[in-house]
Write an enzyme that holds these catalytic residues in place. Structure first.
Site, mmCIF file in Angstrom:
data_model
loop_
_atom_site.group_PDB
_atom_site.id
_atom_site.type_symbol
_atom_site.label_atom_id
_atom_site.label_comp_id
_atom_site.label_asym_id
_atom_site.label_seq_id
_atom_site.Cartn_x
_atom_site.Cartn_y
_atom_site.Cartn_z
ATOM 1 N N GLU A 236 0.844 -1.195 0.000
ATOM 2 C CA GLU A 236 0.000 0.000 0.000
ATOM 3 C C GLU A 236 0.878 1.243 0.000
ATOM 4 O OE1 GLU A 236 -3.314 0.535 0.055
ATOM 5 O OE2 GLU A 236 -4.214 -1.420 0.516
ATOM 6 N N ASP B 294 -7.052 1.302 -8.099
ATOM 7 C CA ASP B 294 -5.738 1.648 -7.562
ATOM 8 C C ASP B 294 -4.654 0.666 -8.036
ATOM 9 O OD1 ASP B 294 -7.288 -0.129 -5.766
ATOM 10 O OD2 ASP B 294 -5.500 -0.113 -4.499
ATOM 11 N N HIS C 107 -3.916 -3.330 -8.081
ATOM 12 C CA HIS C 107 -5.210 -3.776 -7.564
ATOM 13 C C HIS C 107 -6.282 -3.694 -8.639
ATOM 14 C CE1 HIS C 107 -8.007 -3.710 -3.777
ATOM 15 N NE2 HIS C 107 -8.020 -4.869 -4.400
#
Length: 265
Positions: A135, A183, A173
């Site tokens: 992330e 994303d 993603h």
């Protein structure tokens, strides 16, 4: 007097608990539970009917085969760290990369994080079970910082070497969840990563697309779930043609897809 103040300041610092001490303790407890399960003998999750246990001498840890890159869709690293340490959210990733380039390694690479959700890539489903989740602190509408991308490339280099992950298995993603996720955003520098060996990129030089070329077949070969064609096209555009927001395939896209398809074979 000044010595008293200094003493009290030091005492206060000593008594202040790190902000994630409680969740770090929970991490250690859960890891110990899994370790205890793995050491159980004979196997407690077994369906064996044999009268005795025979353990093989040939085994190893499961290893990830994909890396899935996300943006956090939040406004700070602290916000994301809190999200990933609240049990009720049920979401997590292996790594979080802050705007400053600071890298938090939140979960052992051999363990399964909850970052991909319902997913598909190249016939593989449940990408949580076969991937590393990364992330990047970004709200989705802003460029990624140079420090973040430099740190990301450092992490990817280590992961690629540690687990022999193929270049084409570094994905986003949006790639594995077309129509559901977008994303990392259109701001993400996929070409820069591909040039460094993480992901694939196209080269349309001297490309001639065959008359019978089918764009959806190419998307499937690249890895996309084409059960919802418009969603698959959108995810392809987010990754490879971020300046184009139209969910349709034109002649330039056919050349790109033809190139990518051959790089995926």
């Amino acid at each position: 007097m000044k010595y008293c103040i200094l003493f009290l300041s030091l005492l206060a610092m000593a008594c202040t608990r790190p902000p994630y001490s409680a969740t770090n303790k929970a991490y250690k407890q859960q890891a110990k539970r899994y370790a205890k399960l793995l050491k159980t003998y004979p196997l407690q999750d077994s369906f064996a009917t044999s009268p005795e246990f025979v353990g093989t001498t040939n085994f190893s840890m499961r290893k990830p085969n994909y890396v899935v890159i996300h943006h956090t869709a939040q406004n700070s690293c602290d916000q994301t760290l809190k999200t990933f340490t609240l049990t009720r959210t049920a979401v997590s990733s292996h790594y979080v990369i802050c705007r400053t380039g600071t890298v938090f390694h939140m979960l052992n690479d051999y363990l399964r994080a909850h970052h991909a959700g319902v997913s598909f890539w190249g016939g593989a489903t449940d990408l949580n079970s076969s991937s590393i989740g990364i992330e990047i602190d970004n709200n989705g509408s802003e460029p990624f910082s140079t420090e973040q991308i430099n740190s990301l490339i450092d992490v990817l280099e280590k992961l690629k070497k540690s687990f022999s992950i193929p270049a084409r298995h570094f994905i986003g993603h949006a790639d594995i969840a077309p129509g559901r996720k977008v994303d990392p955003s259109r701001h993400f520098p996929w070409k820069q990563l591909a040039d460094a060996g993480y992901g694939i990129w196209y080269d349309t030089t001297n490309i001639t697309v065959p008359a019978n070329f089918d764009a959806l077949t190419a998307l499937r070969i690249i890895g996309y779930d084409i059960s919802k064609p418009a969603a698959a096209i959108q995810s392809y555009k987010i990754h490879f043609v971020p300046q184009d927001t139209l969910n349709r395939i034109g002649p330039a896209d056919e050349k790109i897809l033809y190139s990518l398809m051959h790089k995926s074979l």
